[in-house]
Design a protein around this motif. Structure first.
Motif, PDB file in Angstrom:
ATOM      1  N   SER A   1       0.906  -1.214  -0.117  1.00 39.65           N
ATOM      2  CA  SER A   1      -0.096  -0.071  -0.028  1.00 39.65           C
ATOM      3  C   SER A   1       1.086   1.221   0.046  1.00 39.65           C
ATOM      4  CB  SER A   1      -0.820  -0.175   1.325  1.00 39.65           C
ATOM      5  OG  SER A   1      -0.146  -0.032   2.338  1.00 39.65           O
ATOM      6  N   GLY A   2       2.197   1.194  -0.735  1.00 43.06           N
ATOM      7  CA  GLY A   2       2.970   2.307  -0.560  1.00 43.06           C
ATOM      8  C   GLY A   2       4.341   1.581  -0.280  1.00 43.06           C
ATOM      9  N   PRO A   3       5.306   2.686  -0.364  1.00 43.47           N
ATOM     10  CA  PRO A   3       6.711   1.885  -0.274  1.00 43.47           C
ATOM     11  C   PRO A   3       6.984   1.727   1.313  1.00 43.47           C
ATOM     12  CG  PRO A   3       6.872   3.868  -1.548  1.00 43.47           C
ATOM     13  CD  PRO A   3       5.243   3.991  -1.079  1.00 43.47           C
ATOM     14  N   ALA A   4       7.314   0.497   1.346  1.00 41.39           N
ATOM     15  CA  ALA A   4       8.042   0.063   2.752  1.00 41.39           C
ATOM     16  C   ALA A   4       9.285   0.129   2.785  1.00 41.39           C
ATOM     17  CB  ALA A   4       7.507  -1.273   3.111  1.00 41.39           C
ATOM     18  N   ARG A   5       9.778   1.423   2.824  1.00 41.57           N
ATOM     19  CA  ARG A   5      11.109   1.741   2.680  1.00 41.57           C
ATOM     20  C   ARG A   5      11.913   2.120   4.183  1.00 41.57           C
ATOM     21  NH1 ARG A   5      12.479   6.465  -1.366  1.00 41.57           N
ATOM     22  NH2 ARG A   5      11.664   4.950  -2.755  1.00 41.57           N
ATOM     23  N   PRO A   6      12.857   1.325   4.556  1.00 41.74           N
ATOM     24  CA  PRO A   6      13.476   1.673   5.877  1.00 41.74           C
ATOM     25  C   PRO A   6      14.691   2.972   5.617  1.00 41.74           C
ATOM     26  CG  PRO A   6      14.562  -0.233   4.744  1.00 41.74           C
ATOM     27  CD  PRO A   6      13.352   0.279   3.779  1.00 41.74           C
ATOM     28  N   ASP A   7      14.737   3.199   6.619  1.00 41.27           N
ATOM     29  CA  ASP A   7      15.923   4.496   6.648  1.00 41.27           C
ATOM     30  C   ASP A   7      17.321   3.866   6.554  1.00 41.27           C
ATOM     31  OD1 ASP A   7      14.424   6.901   7.061  1.00 41.27           O
ATOM     32  OD2 ASP A   7      13.784   5.804   8.561  1.00 41.27           O
ATOM     33  N   VAL A   8      17.451   2.692   7.213  1.00 46.96           N
ATOM     34  CA  VAL A   8      18.781   1.840   7.241  1.00 46.96           C
ATOM     35  C   VAL A   8      18.656   0.435   6.908  1.00 46.96           C
ATOM     36  CG1 VAL A   8      20.681   1.276   8.663  1.00 46.96           C
ATOM     37  CG2 VAL A   8      19.870   3.509   8.845  1.00 46.96           C
ATOM     38  N   VAL A   9      19.283  -0.237   6.108  1.00 43.18           N
ATOM     39  CA  VAL A   9      19.145  -1.730   5.866  1.00 43.18           C
ATOM     40  C   VAL A   9      20.716  -2.213   6.450  1.00 43.18           C
ATOM     41  CG1 VAL A   9      19.281  -3.508   4.359  1.00 43.18           C
ATOM     42  CG2 VAL A   9      17.793  -1.289   3.776  1.00 43.18           C
ATOM     43  N   VAL A  10      20.542  -3.116   7.039  1.00 40.15           N
ATOM     44  CA  VAL A  10      21.500  -4.078   7.704  1.00 40.15           C
ATOM     45  C   VAL A  10      21.123  -5.373   7.828  1.00 40.15           C
ATOM     46  CG1 VAL A  10      22.533  -2.327   9.313  1.00 40.15           C
ATOM     47  CG2 VAL A  10      20.755  -3.940  10.500  1.00 40.15           C
ATOM     48  N   ASN A  11      22.393  -6.398   7.566  1.00 40.77           N
ATOM     49  CA  ASN A  11      22.183  -7.567   7.533  1.00 40.77           C
ATOM     50  C   ASN A  11      21.812  -8.428   8.721  1.00 40.77           C
ATOM     51  OD1 ASN A  11      23.211  -8.153   4.812  1.00 40.77           O
ATOM     52  ND2 ASN A  11      25.157  -7.820   5.304  1.00 40.77           N
ATOM     53  N   ASP A  12      22.312  -7.805   9.941  1.00 43.81           N
ATOM     54  CA  ASP A  12      21.790  -8.414  11.222  1.00 43.81           C
ATOM     55  C   ASP A  12      22.065  -7.487  12.442  1.00 43.81           C
ATOM     56  OD1 ASP A  12      24.698  -8.419  11.579  1.00 43.81           O
ATOM     57  OD2 ASP A  12      25.153 -10.556  10.584  1.00 43.81           O
ATOM     58  N   MET A  13      21.883  -8.099  13.426  1.00 43.08           N
ATOM     59  CA  MET A  13      21.832  -7.164  14.738  1.00 43.08           C
ATOM     60  C   MET A  13      23.463  -6.710  15.143  1.00 43.08           C
ATOM     61  SD  MET A  13      18.909  -6.508  15.674  1.00 43.08           S
ATOM     62  CE  MET A  13      18.959  -6.257  17.605  1.00 43.08           C
ATOM     63  N   GLU A  14      24.166  -7.624  14.503  1.00 42.75           N
ATOM     64  CA  GLU A  14      25.715  -7.355  14.811  1.00 42.75           C
ATOM     65  C   GLU A  14      26.347  -6.183  14.255  1.00 42.75           C
ATOM     66  OE1 GLU A  14      29.655  -7.594  16.126  1.00 42.75           O
ATOM     67  OE2 GLU A  14      28.001  -9.041  16.965  1.00 42.75           O
ATOM     68  N   GLU A  15      25.645  -6.046  12.719  1.00 37.61           N
ATOM     69  CA  GLU A  15      25.960  -4.915  11.921  1.00 37.61           C
ATOM     70  C   GLU A  15      25.247  -3.802  12.673  1.00 37.61           C
ATOM     71  OE1 GLU A  15      25.260  -3.835   7.286  1.00 37.61           O
ATOM     72  OE2 GLU A  15      25.586  -5.699   7.702  1.00 37.61           O
ATOM     73  N   LEU A  16      24.248  -3.702  13.272  1.00 38.91           N
ATOM     74  CA  LEU A  16      23.440  -2.642  13.698  1.00 38.91           C
ATOM     75  C   LEU A  16      24.171  -2.055  15.071  1.00 38.91           C
ATOM     76  CD1 LEU A  16      21.253  -0.421  14.126  1.00 38.91           C
ATOM     77  CD2 LEU A  16      19.960  -2.173  15.181  1.00 38.91           C
ATOM     78  N   TYR A  17      24.866  -2.995  15.715  1.00 43.44           N
ATOM     79  CA  TYR A  17      25.640  -2.830  16.990  1.00 43.44           C
ATOM     80  C   TYR A  17      26.750  -1.828  16.521  1.00 43.44           C
ATOM     81  CZ  TYR A  17      29.097  -3.470  20.511  1.00 43.44           C
ATOM     82  OH  TYR A  17      29.978  -3.164  21.692  1.00 43.44           O
ATOM     83  N   GLN A  18      27.562  -2.306  15.450  1.00 43.26           N
ATOM     84  CA  GLN A  18      28.725  -1.695  14.987  1.00 43.26           C
ATOM     85  C   GLN A  18      28.343  -0.036  14.512  1.00 43.26           C
ATOM     86  OE1 GLN A  18      31.750  -2.723  15.362  1.00 43.26           O
ATOM     87  NE2 GLN A  18      30.903  -4.710  16.124  1.00 43.26           N
ATOM     88  N   LEU A  19      27.158  -0.011  13.872  1.00 41.17           N
ATOM     89  CA  LEU A  19      26.774   1.388  13.582  1.00 41.17           C
ATOM     90  C   LEU A  19      26.126   2.272  14.724  1.00 41.17           C
ATOM     91  CD1 LEU A  19      24.206   0.902  10.477  1.00 41.17           C
ATOM     92  CD2 LEU A  19      26.636   1.407  10.322  1.00 41.17           C
ATOM     93  N   VAL A  20      25.832   1.507  15.737  1.00 40.91           N
ATOM     94  CA  VAL A  20      25.604   2.380  17.085  1.00 40.91           C
ATOM     95  C   VAL A  20      26.902   2.923  17.609  1.00 40.91           C
ATOM     96  CG1 VAL A  20      24.477   2.194  19.472  1.00 40.91           C
ATOM     97  CG2 VAL A  20      23.032   1.199  17.300  1.00 40.91           C
ATOM     98  N   MET A  21      27.855   1.770  17.463  1.00 43.72           N
ATOM     99  CA  MET A  21      29.033   2.008  18.187  1.00 43.72           C
ATOM    100  C   MET A  21      29.807   3.333  17.538  1.00 43.72           C
ATOM    101  SD  MET A  21      29.498   0.408  20.986  1.00 43.72           S
ATOM    102  CE  MET A  21      31.256   0.584  21.356  1.00 43.72           C
TER     103      MET A  21
END
Length: 286
Positions: free
Chosen positions: A264-284
């Protein structure tokens, strides 16, 4: 500014559970240090889940067994908000619950009158993930809806990922049969509808533009957070087509459709990561 440059400005992080915090009975790598980091920074976090079988205490015990201790008030399953949702919107009702004992208990504790599934009539038939669903229930529900009962579902998910990536049937797969027989479209409580996001924001005392939703489901987590005004991070679990925040909406829509959802319209995220480990690195990095 990098795509993830907004992360340091967030006051509250909302996390999906299945396919994000854990896979089956296994915690995702990076989860423990990520939550430790958020706590060190004085940031709020809440687990938002369309799990309609377990309450917060039950989910907390499951997480504890995996090695993660989380206060019950940081866990917000649709199981625990269903009764409040009905009362807030419609007042006290007679309710026929098609789902778990935990869901039925929450409905009763909210002041609604429980009706047995095989008894005639109810103001509302609420459908959750019922692992004992069968033909006679389908026929009884169809009769109730035909006589004026309102059809409400805890969530629209058709499946969730199991420990090894297998598809575990969810509420939406049962709902598809009910809607096919009755010709009615259910009203949903959980993600992607706004109610759960609103409850989490109230819990954290945070405004939409200071919250980020982290999840693996484009239709419920990402589309829902976008509609609620939140930022979002898509956990792809290794299946990403590329950086969606740079224009991958068409690919994301195709992936959403393939999962059995009606875009029903774009489901576009702001950030795409493979896994939680990758998100942790971004937050760090922030």
């Amino acid at each position: 500014m990098a795509q993830h440059g907004f992360l340091p400005r967030m006051q509250a992080y909302f996390f999906d559970l299945d396919g994000c915090i854990y896979h089956g009975d296994r915690l995702s790598a990076g989860v423990v240090p990520l939550l430790d980091r958020l706590r060190q920074q004085g940031l709020s976090y809440v687990f938002l889940t369309n799990n309609s079988r377990l309450g917060a205490a039950e989910i907390g015990s499951r997480l504890e067994a995996m090695g993660l201790t989380v206060p019950d008030d940081r866990i917000l399953p649709v199981t625990d908000i269903a009764g409040k949702y009905l009362r807030d919107k419609y007042g006290k009702l007679s309710v026929k619950t098609i789902g778990s004992d935990s869901l039925a208990r929450n409905i009763a504790e909210a002041g609604h009158t429980p009706i047995a599934w095989d008894a005639p009539g109810a103001d509302v038939v609420i459908v959750g993930r019922d692992t004992e669903f069968h033909y006679n229930k389908l026929q009884r529900i169809a009769a109730d809806i035909g006589h004026g009962s309102r059809l409400i579902a805890t969530n629209p998910d058709r499946y969730h990922p199991g420990q090894f990536g297998e598809r575990v049937p969810e509420t939406g797969s049962l709902l598809a049969a009910i809607e096919a027989v009755t010709g009615k479209t259910a009203e949903c409580i959980g993600k992607p509808e706004p109610y759960m996001f609103e409850q989490a924001m109230q819990l954290c005392g945070a405004a939409p533009d200071s919250c980020v939703m982290v999840g693996d489901n484009l239709e419920t987590d990402i589309r829902g957070s976008r509609q609620a005004g939140l930022r979002s991070v898509w956990i792809t679990n290794g299946s990403a087509p590329g950086p969606a925040a740079e224009g991958g909406a068409e690919v994301l829509e195709s992936r959403s459709s393939a999962a059995g959802f009606a875009p029903s319209g774009p489901a576009r995220p702001d950030v795409v990561v493979n896994d939680m480990e990758e998100l942790y690195q971004l937050v760090m990095q922030g």
